[in-house]
Design an enzyme around this catalytic site. Structure first.
Site, PDB file in Angstrom:
ATOM      1  N   VAL B  17     -10.971  -1.507   5.927  1.00  0.00           N
ATOM      2  CA  VAL B  17     -11.270  -0.160   6.409  1.00  0.00           C
ATOM      3  C   VAL B  17     -12.129   0.576   5.388  1.00  0.00           C
ATOM      4  CG1 VAL B  17     -10.302   2.007   7.251  1.00  0.00           C
ATOM      5  CG2 VAL B  17      -9.130  -0.136   7.746  1.00  0.00           C
ATOM      6  N   LYS B 108      -0.120   4.707   8.467  1.00  0.00           N
ATOM      7  CA  LYS B 108       0.951   5.141   9.377  1.00  0.00           C
ATOM      8  C   LYS B 108       2.309   5.166   8.696  1.00  0.00           C
ATOM      9  CE  LYS B 108       0.506   0.541  10.144  1.00  0.00           C
ATOM     10  NZ  LYS B 108      -0.678  -0.275  10.232  1.00  0.00           N
ATOM     11  N   GLU B 132      -6.146  10.487  12.210  1.00  0.00           N
ATOM     12  CA  GLU B 132      -6.599   9.832  13.445  1.00  0.00           C
ATOM     13  C   GLU B 132      -6.549   8.312  13.314  1.00  0.00           C
ATOM     14  OE1 GLU B 132      -8.231  11.458  16.573  1.00  0.00           O
ATOM     15  OE2 GLU B 132      -7.214   9.565  16.885  1.00  0.00           O
ATOM     16  N   GLU B 193      -1.048 -10.611   9.657  1.00  0.00           N
ATOM     17  CA  GLU B 193      -0.870 -10.717   8.210  1.00  0.00           C
ATOM     18  C   GLU B 193      -0.166 -12.026   7.869  1.00  0.00           C
ATOM     19  OE1 GLU B 193      -1.716  -8.156   6.106  1.00  0.00           O
ATOM     20  OE2 GLU B 193      -2.196  -6.658   7.633  1.00  0.00           O
ATOM     21  N   ASP B 204       5.660  -1.556  13.199  1.00  0.00           N
ATOM     22  CA  ASP B 204       4.355  -0.891  13.119  1.00  0.00           C
ATOM     23  C   ASP B 204       4.168   0.077  14.285  1.00  0.00           C
ATOM     24  OD1 ASP B 204       1.294  -1.063  12.160  1.00  0.00           O
ATOM     25  OD2 ASP B 204       1.356  -1.239  14.345  1.00  0.00           O
ATOM     26  N   LYS B 208       3.962   4.404  14.483  1.00  0.00           N
ATOM     27  CA  LYS B 208       2.928   5.135  15.226  1.00  0.00           C
ATOM     28  C   LYS B 208       3.560   6.077  16.252  1.00  0.00           C
ATOM     29  CE  LYS B 208      -0.420   1.448  14.418  1.00  0.00           C
ATOM     30  NZ  LYS B 208      -0.864   0.130  14.912  1.00  0.00           N
TER      31      LYS B 208
END
Lengths: 435, 435
Positions: B17, B108, B132, B193, B204, B208
């Site tokens: 990222v 997150k 976001e 992963e 995960d 979120k």
């Protein structure tokens, strides 16, 4: 709680959307004021005929029929234009901007025709003009393109932008009824206007595509740059045959950037393969696929029309405006110096084509048509032949990809054949390459 | 062109990222600076091991491994945290906020665990924290909920929020391979992963959902309020049987408000009828359905993970932040005083259930199971029986809607039956009433 100065706004028009906005402002006054950090007070509602609305409860708002009252009230900082059509909306918007009032509008027609002037007035007078509600009702597509996908170069977008035509096409297919009957039903339900021509001709979607061209590609185009074609000639037969071949028919709006060749903007009925998500967008729903260089393929879908979804979009603009209303410069619309652009002529556009022919039901008809296509260098992707009467047959052909110009040559050749009684339909087919 | 003061930012972390953000800031410097009204200058990139990045081109940015350099540079107004995990991200975020630096994060886990503290620090120090990129990568869902749908009372949302598990479930179905083999392939492709547990366990998606509970419902919940269940036990057999019954299996995250009963938040594998648009969301894509009182049903879908889509979301936060950075008060996050809430206990939740049983292949097995269900007041919606071996059969049952507590009673009864050798799977089925 709200120690800050209130924001005073005026509403122009009290149709479905206007009443929807009024309802949201009344029902959700507390949470919205909280959200915006200050109370939002509706001071005026402009209508043509005051007596018509005697029974509506407006809290402290005053019903007026003279726009100059609003224009000359220095407390009014936001004008919400929901009357639709080009005039007098154009005058209300321009004079509001010149009087340093922000404008929110749901009016695709006046925006598509005058956006450039509006943006420049807004910039000069340091205010904003917001139009989330003008495209695809409740779908936050303008904001997604202006901010959410702003890091991207947008390569193309494909959308179902008109709820009325999507409703009609869905119903023809679901209820196996002809266009004219479904249109009547849509009018009865308030999903089509008494004069449905703006929707069914594709014009409404074309206006919206003009606005998306600005927001997605930063390009200034006018209605003349958009090729548009409506759904008036889509028959129940075409929808049945398309089904049999694995397609639904949708009115698709397509904006696309071809590297080194410019832009292409078109609205036309399109065969969409059943495997594609656009086939799941039924009835009055809208959807937009956006293809960005970083984000890849994104889909936004939801109610495309109706009082409540459109009012929801209007209020989202109100919130967004108020977030930066104290900002010394107007930033949200900085990006509105749109660049005029070359648009591809339609004959340079390419597609697959669906053709429905009425031919003589005799040996050799299919062969003649195939030969005519081959002579024009068009190859066939699929064929369906069905008896139509004792002496005639329906011949349905889907071609491979070709330029519009090549197709037109082939079409003329086919129409000249003895065995062809009528070329009943020509509909484009969605290309995978469109992604 | 850019007469305005530049904005100086720092990037923490240079994984997929981080590199994506770096690329966008470099490649699109001009249009982005134009869009934001001022140039955005990347001054620092924080990494653990300086030598590892010797070959990357940073323009004028300095590679540092000591966060205090960034913290004490008064020019830095925005810190972009992309290192992931709870620590040291927590320390970087809190100290940045306390030093009046805005924060953008894609993390997150740290957000779900500490959002309340972050929001309160941001408010105190008059800065913002934007996230976001922490939910559903390239889908602008946070902004849509904070602004686009802000006029609405959100009744429920349903989403595919984890790209890894959606990829795995899609591939099991498409390639007819077992979970373990598909997981290996996903790891090879970088879609899972080396330790896949956070994704496959549903954790995960649960993180979120904690964040979406805040943005959609304004409710402060913690991970303990979310019931979550992973996909580890979903077998190829279940996916095949579900197919035969007209369903795909997806890992669904559901947040829902029950009038007068409170909120329910859960993540679990779910049978989704083929007619539903969520079945079209394949591979690593994500999607969120939002049901608002004004806007109706809306769908946002797109790439849920990956460097470029997530980087696109980070940059959208940057743009949005800069739009109002000169605003005297921080408004965008005004709405972050989340309200603690009662969450429904899981046994008060209701569903349809899919069960796969291994039973003795003898007359009377189906009857015994049916009777046990009926005795627990559970009725059957569909049944499928298949020979499993010479002496055993697979019995697949989909129940009608019932409470989890009722189902658990029935389940115990079934497991006690002589003819039942094994209750191999229990998977919930998506309810229409969930809309």
């Amino acid at each position: 709680m709200h120690s800050s100065t209130p924001i005073y706004i005026a509403l122009l028009g009290l149709g479905h959307v206007g009443q929807g906005v009024l309802r949201i402002l009344q029902d959700r006054f507390e949470p919205l004021s909280e959200r915006m950090g200050r109370p939002v007070i509706l001071r005026y509602v402009l209508v043509r005929d005051l007596s018509k609305y005697a029974k509506i409860h407006f809290n402290d708002a005053t019903l007026v029929s003279d726009f100059s009252i609003i224009l000359h009230d220095p407390d009014i900082s936001i004008v919400v234009e929901l009357i639709g059509g080009e005039f007098p909306a154009y005058d209300y918007i321009t004079t509001s901007l010149m009087n340093k009032k922000h404008v929110i509008t749901a009016n695709k027609e006046v925006m598509a025709k005058h956006q450039s002037e509006f943006f420049s007035l807004a910039k000069t007078h340091k205010v904003d003009i917001c139009f989330e509600a003008a495209v695809a009702g409740g779908i936050p597509i303008i904001r997604a393109l202006k901010v959410g996908f702003a890091a991207n170069k947008i390569n193309s977008l494909h959308g179902i932008l008109n709820g009325t035509t999507n409703y009609i096409l869905s119903k023809i297919q679901a209820d196996q009824l002809p266009f004219s009957e479904v249109l009547k039903e849509a009018q009865r339900l308030g999903l089509a206007e008494a004069d449905p021509s703006m929707d069914v001709s594709g014009l409404d979607a074309a206006y919206k595509l003009v606005l998306l061209a600005g927001v997605a590609f930063k390009r200034l185009i006018s209605l003349e740059d958009v090729y548009y074609e409506g759904i008036e000639d889509i028959s129940l037969e075409d929808i049945r045959f398309a089904q049999e071949l694995g397609y639904d028919i949708k009115l698709l709006a397509i904006g696309k950037h071809f590297e080194d060749k410019g832009y292409s903007f078109k609205v036309h009925p399109t065969l969409i393969p059943h495997s594609h998500s656009l086939c799941g967008i039924k009835d009055e729903s809208n959807a937009v696929f956006v293809y960005g260089d970083a984000v890849g393929e994104s889909l936004l879908a939801g109610k495309g029309a109706g009082g409540a979804p459109t009012a929801s979009a209007v209020v989202s603009d109100l919130i967004d405006l108020i977030f930066e209303i104290d900002q010394p410069r107007s930033l949200r619309n900085l990006d509105t110096e749109l660049i005029p652009c070359e648009c591809l002529a339609m004959d340079q556009s390419f597609s697959q084509f669906y053709l429905r022919l009425l031919v003589k039901d005799e040996a050799g008809s299919l062969e003649s048509v195939s030969r005519a296509l081959r002579d024009s260098n068009l190859s066939i992707s699929s064929v369906l032949q069905k008896e139509a009467s004792d002496t005639t047959a329906s011949l349905i052909i889907v071609t491979h990809t070709c330029f519009e110009s090549e197709f037109n040559t082939a079409k003329a050749a086919i129409e000249g054949l003895d065995c062809v009684l009528n070329l009943a339909s020509v509909i484009r087919v969605r290309l995978d390459e469109d992604d």
